[in-house]
Scaffold this active site. Structure first.
Site, PDB file in Angstrom:
ATOM      1  N   GLY A 524       0.822  -1.207   0.000  1.00 28.00           N
ATOM      2  CA  GLY A 524       0.000   0.000   0.000  1.00 28.00           C
ATOM      3  C   GLY A 524       0.850   1.248   0.000  1.00 28.00           C
ATOM      4  N   GLY A 526       0.266   5.579   1.006  1.00 32.30           N
ATOM      5  CA  GLY A 526      -0.602   6.664   1.443  1.00 32.30           C
ATOM      6  C   GLY A 526       0.053   8.011   1.272  1.00 32.30           C
ATOM      7  N   GLY A 527      -0.561   9.024   1.848  1.00 32.35           N
ATOM      8  CA  GLY A 527      -0.061  10.379   1.704  1.00 32.35           C
ATOM      9  C   GLY A 527       1.251  10.615   2.421  1.00 32.35           C
ATOM     10  N   PHE A 528       1.583   9.779   3.445  1.00 28.03           N
ATOM     11  CA  PHE A 528       2.789  10.008   4.229  1.00 28.03           C
ATOM     12  C   PHE A 528       3.880   8.980   3.962  1.00 28.03           C
ATOM     13  CE2 PHE A 528      -0.418  11.946   7.214  1.00 28.03           C
ATOM     14  CZ  PHE A 528      -0.098  13.250   6.845  1.00 28.03           C
ATOM     15  N   VAL A 531       3.659   1.303   2.622  1.00 28.40           N
ATOM     16  CA  VAL A 531       3.441   0.234   3.592  1.00 28.40           C
ATOM     17  C   VAL A 531       3.915  -1.079   2.964  1.00 28.40           C
ATOM     18  CG1 VAL A 531       1.770  -0.978   5.042  1.00 28.40           C
ATOM     19  CG2 VAL A 531       1.454   1.449   4.534  1.00 28.40           C
ATOM     20  N   LYS A 544       5.102   0.604   8.036  1.00 26.16           N
ATOM     21  CA  LYS A 544       4.850   1.893   7.385  1.00 26.16           C
ATOM     22  C   LYS A 544       6.123   2.730   7.435  1.00 26.16           C
ATOM     23  CE  LYS A 544       1.035   4.270   8.212  1.00 26.16           C
ATOM     24  NZ  LYS A 544       0.068   5.192   8.879  1.00 26.16           N
ATOM     25  N   ASP A 641      -9.985  11.762  10.929  1.00 23.71           N
ATOM     26  CA  ASP A 641      -9.899  11.266   9.542  1.00 23.71           C
ATOM     27  C   ASP A 641     -10.483   9.864   9.437  1.00 23.71           C
ATOM     28  OD1 ASP A 641      -9.336  11.493   6.859  1.00 23.71           O
ATOM     29  OD2 ASP A 641      -7.266  10.803   7.036  1.00 23.71           O
TER      30      ASP A 641
END
Length: 723
Positions: A524, A526-528, A531, A544, A641
């Site tokens: 995966g 994400g924005g930060f 993963v 992560k 969120d």
């Protein structure tokens, strides 16, 4: 009466007079043969049995077959006399008869038998019936099936048909392709269950395998094609003490759908599109380079997780010929970098399609399966599965072991998909962790070991004394690093780092577990950051890795380490450890097999997993987790969120709230707060938060309401995100 009217009248009359000769009921009785030009039609009109001639057959050849009756394109699903076609003669036509001995007999004009069913030991009159499934069945007067065409398939796999293998005789059905587009005679390609291993199916070109499924892991498959047409295909494997077979069925109201082995060796799923009056291609089991048997050579594997697909060597191996490898020639495969020793341990490789040429060891637990391979120095790998979900009786374990080269291995793009499993590979130099010295060797080795231990202890004591200051400085530096990322900010006042314990994992260990953050391990992004899935200490984890250049990544790291370590609830994701070395900020979570809720809820192929009880349990679980954050934990936490992407599902589809990078802590008397930095996902945000920056417990409740609507309707509410 005008000539056009007379012609129309004569045409209608002719049709009415000839209809009994051109079509019969769905049964064939003794003494009532079937001739060319007449057909048996199943109840409802879906299938027809009769004589047909391929369009480009020269000279014209006749075959007895079954085809779809109510579509304009002749599509034959079964052929009786594939190897003995006949010719049509108007004076003495061929015929299909049912004898008093309960046999179907196809004979030519001279009475020569070209094909028969060979039913033995039956003298009572019977009837042959064409069922609505396309199955031709001979029944005795009491209804017993004496013979059926589904047990003798040609090139087509229909719903309700079984492709099986009997354990005692090793006999079973195989699909065999046509020789060419207009030639029903047996072709070079066949499809069926492997008689050597039982647990997998193959496509062969003569005797050479060209495609292989993954070894069966007990799965039941529901494949949904709603994006193309409203159809769900349910594929099941059934394993009993007598036989193993695969079969499939369709969702109610689905269009005609078949699986066909083409004359070019492709095994395809096709469905009839009435709008275009053509067969629509849905899926090719044999498509792509990775699907080609042994494409990456011995000890290589095809990585399906990237785009494009790529050949790689298994851990501990290297290409036999780097020149060939770089040129895209992989047939030579890979070789070991270092020879194995009996005491070498095993590396867990999740998400793999296990290789071919295994040996099945029955009645073993996982621990016994591992021990079976560990004590055999020739065993190079093992894999284990529980078959209890599909097997009705007998042994419910499946222990596979390998010796020698590993052939036809893949890294699957869905690590929890059908056929994906963890392959345990023996690696040279890897500590087994369970080895014990033999009794004789112990007497010889023990004095030397004790001497070495004393020397090592002395050296450690000297090093600790000599470098006491340096060690203290490193400890202080590490503490400062953690304090720095956990200083007060959006979490509230004070230093919270000292209130919890966590597992600090070395960065080099994380590098090894993720194979230097290989794309093959990524699950995966994400924005930060990204993963990855890995195995640390024998446990599957999600790692992560936060972006180095992201200021928000630092804040997310601080929040998640503090909050998740403090919060303990079955519906919150569990933090196992972290790392803050080498300017890296890494979080280690428990691995949840079914990923994020949005990946299942909004995916046409996975949505079928979410029946109503499962959806209701997901809603209840998220509500419990949210109630804990707001009311029952030591801290009052506003998530800020909450959305489908931040709800993870474990192997039993139980939900866990994740991603606390934007969370805020409230004190006991605080009701709301205001911020100039609105974070989260538009569409899930409460209006007062999105427009004025005011957030509270009510903000999370609003987001939960949006999430609830998505779970109930299956419709995605938002796409954009504002950080």
């Amino acid at each position: 009466m005008s000539w056009p009217a007379i012609i129309r009248y004569a045409t209608v009359l002719l049709i009415l007079l000839l209809s009994p000769l051109c079509a019969t009921a769905d049964r064939l009785l003794p003494g009532k043969p079937l001739f060319p030009g007449a057909t048996m039609v199943s109840d409802g009109g879906s299938f027809a049995l009769g004589f047909f001639s391929p369009t480009n057959s020269t000279p014209a050849k006749l075959y007895l077959g079954i085809w779809y009756n109510d579509i304009p394109r002749l599509t034959v699903v079964w052929v009786a006399n594939r190897e003995t076609p006949l010719t049509n003669s108007t004076s003495s036509p061929p015929s299909l008869s049912l004898t008093n001995a309960s046999n179907l007999v196809l004979s030519d004009a001279g009475g020569r038998v070209l094909w028969t069913t060979n039913v033995t030991g039956r003298a009572a009159p019977a009837a042959a019936e064409l069922l609505t499934t396309g199955n031709l069945v001979i029944r005795s007067p009491d209804g017993t099936a004496l013979w059926q065409s589904f047990d003798h398939p040609t090139d087509t796999f229909l719903p309700g048909m079984k492709i099986r293998l009997k354990y005692e005789t090793l006999a079973g059905e195989r699909l065999v392709s046509w020789k060419g587009p207009g030639d029903p005679s047996p072709g070079a390609f066949s499809f069926g269950v492997d008689a050597g291993t039982f647990l997998q199916v193959f496509v062969w070109n003569a005797t050479r395998p060209i495609w292989r499924s993954a070894p069966w892991t007990g799965y039941f498959v529901a494949v949904q094609y709603r994006a193309i047409t409203s159809i769900i295909i349910y594929l099941n494997v059934v394993n009993t003490q007598e036989e193993i077979y695969m079969t499939f069925s369709l969702s109610a109201g689905a269009a005609y759908t078949r699986q066909v082995l083409t004359d070019s060796g492709k095994f395809q799923v096709q469905t009839w599109n009435s709008s275009s009056s053509a067969w629509t291609f849905l899926f090719d089991w044999t498509g792509g380079d990775c699907s080609r048997y042994g494409y990456c050579g011995p000890n290589g594997y095809c990585d399906n997780t990237g785009d494009p697909e790529a050949c790689r060597c298994l851990d501990g191996f290297e290409p036999r010929s780097m020149e060939d490898w770089k040129s895209g020639r992989f047939s030579q495969g890979c070789r070991r970098k270092e020879a194995l020793q009996c005491g070498d341990g095993f590396l867990a490789l999740p998400g793999m399609k296990s290789p071919d040429k295994f040996v099945l060891v029955e009645n073993r637990t996982f621990q016994e399966c591992a021990a079976e391979c560990s004590r055999d120095c020739s065993c190079v790998a093992y894999a284990y599965a529980n078959l209890s979900t599909s097997r009705s009786k007998g042994d419910m374990t499946r222990c596979l072991v390998w010796a020698g080269e590993l052939i036809d291995t893949e890294k699957l793009d869905n690590v929890d998909g059908d056929g994906a499993e963890t392959l345990y590979l023996r690696i040279a130099g890897l500590d087994a962790g369970t080895t014990r010295p033999k009794t004789k060797a112990l007497k010889t080795v023990l004095p030397a070991v004790l001497t070495s231990v004393l020397l090592i202890l002395a050296a450690i004591s000297l090093a600790c004394f000599k470098f006491k200051g340096r060690v203290s400085q490193w400890a202080k530096h590490k503490k400062l690093t953690l304090d720095d990322v956990s200083m007060s900010g959006e979490l509230g006042e004070g230093n919270h780092a000292q209130d919890f314990e966590f597992l600090s994992v070395r960065f080099e260990d994380i590098m090894a577990a993720t194979r230097n953050f290989s794309e093959a391990c990524k699950i995966g992004q994400g924005g930060f950051g990204k993963v990855y899935k890995a195995v640390i200490g024998g446990q599957e984890v999600a790692i992560k890795r936060l972006s180095k250049d992201s200021e928000q990544g630092t804040k997310e790291f601080r929040n998640e380490v503090i909050l998740i370590a403090k919060l303990q609830h079955r519906n919150l994701v569990r933090l196992l450890g972290c790392s803050a070395e080498a300017n890296e900020k890494i979080l280690i979570y428990e691995y949840l097999a079914n990923g994020s809720l949005d990946a299942t809820l909004f995916d046409n192929s996975r949505r079928i997993l979410l029946d109503w009880p499962t959806r209701f349990n997901i809603i209840k679980g998220v509500a419990r987790g949210l109630l804990y954050l707001h009311q029952d934990s030591r801290l009052t936490i506003i998530h800020r969120d909450l959305k489908a992407a931040n709800v993870l599902l474990d192997g039993n589809m139980r939900p866990k709230i994740a991603d606390f990078g934007m969370a805020r802590i409230f004190n006991d008397s605080q009701k709301d707060a205001n911020t100039h930095r609105v974070v989260g996902t538009y569409g899930y945000m409460a209006p007062e938060y999105a427009m004025e920056g005011v957030f509270s417990i009510k903000s999370d409740v609003y987001s939960f309401g949006v999430l609830l609507l998505e779970v109930v309707t299956g419709l995605e509410h938002v796409e954009g995100r504002e950080d």
